[in-house]
Design an enzyme around this catalytic site. Sequence first.
Site, PDB file in Angstrom:
ATOM      1  N   TYR A 104     -14.951   3.084  10.813  1.00  0.00           N
ATOM      2  CA  TYR A 104     -13.477   3.075  10.738  1.00  0.00           C
ATOM      3  C   TYR A 104     -12.878   3.531  12.072  1.00  0.00           C
ATOM      4  O   TYR A 104     -11.942   2.922  12.604  1.00  0.00           O
ATOM      5  CB  TYR A 104     -13.067   4.020   9.614  1.00  0.00           C
ATOM      6  CG  TYR A 104     -11.585   4.210   9.391  1.00  0.00           C
ATOM      7  CD1 TYR A 104     -10.824   3.225   8.774  1.00  0.00           C
ATOM      8  CD2 TYR A 104     -10.960   5.406   9.757  1.00  0.00           C
ATOM      9  CE1 TYR A 104      -9.467   3.420   8.531  1.00  0.00           C
ATOM     10  CE2 TYR A 104      -9.608   5.601   9.520  1.00  0.00           C
ATOM     11  CZ  TYR A 104      -8.862   4.614   8.902  1.00  0.00           C
ATOM     12  OH  TYR A 104      -7.521   4.808   8.667  1.00  0.00           O
ATOM     13  N   GLY A 162       0.809  -1.220   0.000  1.00  0.00           N
ATOM     14  CA  GLY A 162       0.000   0.000   0.000  1.00  0.00           C
ATOM     15  C   GLY A 162       0.843   1.271   0.000  1.00  0.00           C
ATOM     16  O   GLY A 162       2.075   1.214  -0.120  1.00  0.00           O
ATOM     17  N   PRO A 205      -0.948   8.821  12.281  1.00  0.00           N
ATOM     18  CA  PRO A 205      -0.569   9.775  11.226  1.00  0.00           C
ATOM     19  C   PRO A 205      -1.745  10.674  10.856  1.00  0.00           C
ATOM     20  O   PRO A 205      -2.908  10.297  11.001  1.00  0.00           O
ATOM     21  CB  PRO A 205      -0.223   8.880  10.022  1.00  0.00           C
ATOM     22  CG  PRO A 205      -0.356   7.469  10.495  1.00  0.00           C
ATOM     23  CD  PRO A 205      -1.179   7.491  11.741  1.00  0.00           C
ATOM     24  N   VAL A 263       1.666   3.411   2.408  1.00  0.00           N
ATOM     25  CA  VAL A 263       2.670   3.516   3.469  1.00  0.00           C
ATOM     26  C   VAL A 263       3.681   2.372   3.382  1.00  0.00           C
ATOM     27  O   VAL A 263       4.884   2.576   3.529  1.00  0.00           O
ATOM     28  CB  VAL A 263       1.996   3.548   4.868  1.00  0.00           C
ATOM     29  CG1 VAL A 263       3.045   3.727   5.951  1.00  0.00           C
ATOM     30  CG2 VAL A 263       0.957   4.652   4.940  1.00  0.00           C
TER      31      VAL A 263
HETATM   32  P1  NDP Z   1      -3.527   1.300   1.263  1.00  0.00           P
HETATM   33  O1  NDP Z   1      -4.985   1.231   0.947  1.00  0.00           O
HETATM   34  O2  NDP Z   1      -2.624   2.014   0.329  1.00  0.00           O
HETATM   35  O3  NDP Z   1      -2.966  -0.161   1.440  1.00  0.00           O
HETATM   36  C1  NDP Z   1      -3.687  -1.100   2.173  1.00  0.00           C
HETATM   37  C2  NDP Z   1      -2.800  -2.297   2.339  1.00  0.00           C
HETATM   38  O4  NDP Z   1      -3.500  -3.255   3.128  1.00  0.00           O
HETATM   39  C3  NDP Z   1      -2.451  -2.978   1.015  1.00  0.00           C
HETATM   40  O5  NDP Z   1      -1.140  -3.488   1.094  1.00  0.00           O
HETATM   41  C4  NDP Z   1      -3.465  -4.116   0.946  1.00  0.00           C
HETATM   42  O6  NDP Z   1      -3.009  -5.220   0.183  1.00  0.00           O
HETATM   43  C5  NDP Z   1      -3.555  -4.481   2.423  1.00  0.00           C
HETATM   44  N1  NDP Z   1      -4.801  -5.153   2.759  1.00  0.00           N
HETATM   45  C6  NDP Z   1      -6.055  -4.613   2.735  1.00  0.00           C
HETATM   46  N2  NDP Z   1      -6.963  -5.554   3.074  1.00  0.00           N
HETATM   47  C7  NDP Z   1      -6.257  -6.689   3.324  1.00  0.00           C
HETATM   48  C8  NDP Z   1      -6.632  -8.003   3.721  1.00  0.00           C
HETATM   49  N3  NDP Z   1      -7.924  -8.343   3.944  1.00  0.00           N
HETATM   50  N4  NDP Z   1      -5.658  -8.936   3.860  1.00  0.00           N
HETATM   51  C9  NDP Z   1      -4.356  -8.615   3.625  1.00  0.00           C
HETATM   52  N5  NDP Z   1      -3.936  -7.390   3.291  1.00  0.00           N
HETATM   53  C10 NDP Z   1      -4.886  -6.441   3.125  1.00  0.00           C
HETATM   54  O7  NDP Z   1      -3.415   1.897   2.747  1.00  0.00           O
HETATM   55  P2  NDP Z   1      -2.402   2.987   3.302  1.00  0.00           P
HETATM   56  O8  NDP Z   1      -1.019   2.583   2.995  1.00  0.00           O
HETATM   57  O9  NDP Z   1      -2.930   4.319   2.912  1.00  0.00           O
HETATM   58  O10 NDP Z   1      -2.665   2.858   4.869  1.00  0.00           O
HETATM   59  C11 NDP Z   1      -1.761   2.208   5.754  1.00  0.00           C
HETATM   60  C12 NDP Z   1      -2.238   2.433   7.163  1.00  0.00           C
HETATM   61  O11 NDP Z   1      -2.256   3.826   7.441  1.00  0.00           O
HETATM   62  C13 NDP Z   1      -3.658   1.926   7.428  1.00  0.00           C
HETATM   63  O12 NDP Z   1      -3.683   1.273   8.673  1.00  0.00           O
HETATM   64  C14 NDP Z   1      -4.491   3.185   7.452  1.00  0.00           C
HETATM   65  O13 NDP Z   1      -5.619   3.034   8.253  1.00  0.00           O
HETATM   66  C15 NDP Z   1      -3.517   4.182   8.000  1.00  0.00           C
HETATM   67  N6  NDP Z   1      -3.772   5.588   7.654  1.00  0.00           N
HETATM   68  C16 NDP Z   1      -3.841   5.986   6.343  1.00  0.00           C
HETATM   69  C17 NDP Z   1      -4.019   7.315   6.045  1.00  0.00           C
HETATM   70  C18 NDP Z   1      -4.003   7.814   4.643  1.00  0.00           C
HETATM   71  O14 NDP Z   1      -4.133   9.040   4.450  1.00  0.00           O
HETATM   72  N7  NDP Z   1      -3.835   6.972   3.635  1.00  0.00           N
HETATM   73  C19 NDP Z   1      -4.177   8.331   7.114  1.00  0.00           C
HETATM   74  C20 NDP Z   1      -4.019   7.808   8.441  1.00  0.00           C
HETATM   75  C21 NDP Z   1      -3.847   6.486   8.679  1.00  0.00           C
HETATM   76  P3  NDP Z   1      -3.245  -5.271  -1.440  1.00  0.00           P
HETATM   77  O15 NDP Z   1      -2.332  -4.222  -2.024  1.00  0.00           O
HETATM   78  O16 NDP Z   1      -2.826  -6.627  -1.836  1.00  0.00           O
HETATM   79  O17 NDP Z   1      -4.693  -4.972  -1.659  1.00  0.00           O
END
Ligand code: NDP
Length: 323
Positions: free
Chosen positions: A145, A14, A172, A16
């Site tokens: 959420y 993802g 964050p 991060v």
């Molecule tokens: P992304 O949506 O970019 O990535 C999500 C990740 O989680 C991907 O690697 C995805 O895998 C994986 N994932 C989702 N569902 C599953 C599942 N059921 N089983 C296994 N893996 C799963 O998220 P971010 O990088 O944006 O977020 C990272 C963290 O930061 C999260 O905890 C989020 O809540 C938190 N956050 C994010 C913010 C933002 O602005 N983006 C702000 C504050 C906090 P795949 O790629 O294979 O789908």
Amino acid sequence: MATESVILVTGGSGLVGEAVKWVIENDKSERYGKKDNEKWIFLSSKDGDLRKEQDVKAIFEKYKPTHVIHLAAMVGGLFKNMKYKLDFLRENMLMNDNILWQSKEYNVKKVVSCLSTCIFPDKTTYPIDETMVHNGPPHESNFGYAHGKRMIDVYNHAYHEQFGCHFTSVIPTNIFGPHDNYELEGSHVLPGLTHKCYLAKKNNTPFVVWGSGKPLRQFIYSRDLAKLFIWTLREYEEIDPIILSVGEKDEVSIKDVADNIVKAMDFQGEYAFDSTKADGQYKKTASNEKLMKYIPDFEFTPFDVAIKESVEWFVENYDTLRK
Ligand code: NDP
């Protein structure tokens, strides 16, 4: 960190997770770069569905991690959060429950999980700080959420008190950078606007920003956040969460964001705001005082530079990115 550390990063594909991988592979400093005794494993959903206990158990059995950075989550912007409240609550609760339980079962030395500033109480005083997470109901637009995420902190304290586990969390603010989710409807504001502006330029149509443009937000560049995650894993000892954010003076309006995107994209066409669309919370200013006490010399990438790098990455990778 002890010899032979195995660091498992959930959500490694993802926004991060990719940034943590980038810093580990590219940063040569002692503080943030990869150490010789470390093995980093970056998971995606292809390695297993973290909502399923048997998948998570198999992952822990395979890698036997000593440390976990738990990023995987169901994530989305305001409009997706308003529509799928139960999914946000349930999917995140299932993933967090499975990861933390297996971390306890496999004697993981430290887990750093991820909360978010949008889980704080709706009615609050500003700036928000780490002590306020449970002080009142979250904004109704994202209560699924928010409650799911808040439970991570509850779990961390319960695991610590009952089993002595060292599980902690970070908070964050809004994150952006390469590998973001650029879907036009489900995404966060900054990647969503990046995509919209790109299409407006390509199709020679107006660039319309949803909402008034007035709400204020703190944004953190994913590669800055990644460094702070690595610092947290190696150096932060508390169970209580820590806000990872730029300072209060670095808060920007949605209009500032759109202006920067327009500039980075070199968009010359018509550009307007649609005030009939929801704005969400007007502001949620967070204090980074605790972080600055721990690591006062940390240098954040200037906002315009970070936007420029992110927009360039978006344009170069348009064919293959998430959209
Ligand atoms: P992304 O949506 O970019 O990535 C999500 C990740 O989680 C991907 O690697 C995805 O895998 C994986 N994932 C989702 N569902 C599953 C599942 N059921 N089983 C296994 N893996 C799963 O998220 P971010 O990088 O944006 O977020 C990272 C963290 O930061 C999260 O905890 C989020 O809540 C938190 N956050 C994010 C913010 C933002 O602005 N983006 C702000 C504050 C906090 P795949 O790629 O294979 O789908």
